[in-house]
Enzyme design. Structure first.
Site, PDB file in Angstrom:
ATOM      1  CG  HIS A  46      -2.072   0.894   1.145  1.00 33.28           C
ATOM      2  ND1 HIS A  46      -2.067   2.171   1.629  1.00 33.28           N
ATOM      3  CD2 HIS A  46      -3.311   0.710   0.631  1.00 33.28           C
ATOM      4  CE1 HIS A  46      -3.263   2.720   1.451  1.00 33.28           C
ATOM      5  NE2 HIS A  46      -4.027   1.852   0.852  1.00 33.28           N
ATOM      6  CG  PHE A  47      -0.378   2.486  -3.024  1.00 33.00           C
ATOM      7  CD1 PHE A  47      -1.277   1.625  -3.639  1.00 33.00           C
ATOM      8  CD2 PHE A  47      -0.868   3.510  -2.232  1.00 33.00           C
ATOM      9  CE1 PHE A  47      -2.639   1.809  -3.497  1.00 33.00           C
ATOM     10  CE2 PHE A  47      -2.233   3.689  -2.085  1.00 33.00           C
ATOM     11  CZ  PHE A  47      -3.120   2.839  -2.708  1.00 33.00           C
TER      12      PHE A  47
END
Length: 102
Positions: A46-47
């Site tokens: 994420h991410f």
């Protein structure tokens, strides 16, 4: 309050203990902190390359801080109630019943 003290008050443990420090800032407020190290499990996807703490994790951090505040207030209220009750209760010698013969 540090992590050791926090773990005495809430059941969360690694990797879900998401609070490092809690400070009571008022009668009904507290501030919790968590230091993001960069290797947390929730940052891995994420991410990738641009890690962002997910909103649900931020909510969990707030919830854990709230649990500490609620438990603190409940314990304090219980102690105050017990102290108030103990100070207003008079000890008596006991009640003796007498029966009368008819």
């Amino acid at each position: 309050m540090d992590r050791e003290e926090i773990m005495k008050m809430i059941p969360h443990r690694e990797p879900m203990l998401l609070i490092d420090h809690v400070e009571k800032t008022g009668d009904t407020t507290a501030m919790g902190t968590y230091t993001v190290r960069g290797d947390e499990w929730f940052l891995k996807g994420h991410f990738p390359g641009n890690p962002v703490v997910p909103g649900v994790v931020l909510c969990e951090i707030m919830a854990q801080a709230c649990c500490i505040l609620i438990k603190y207030r409940a314990v304090r209220r219980t102690i105050q109630d017990w102290t108030r009750c103990a100070s207003s209760t008079r000890l008596s010698r006991g009640i003796h019943s007498q029966s009368s013969a008819a």
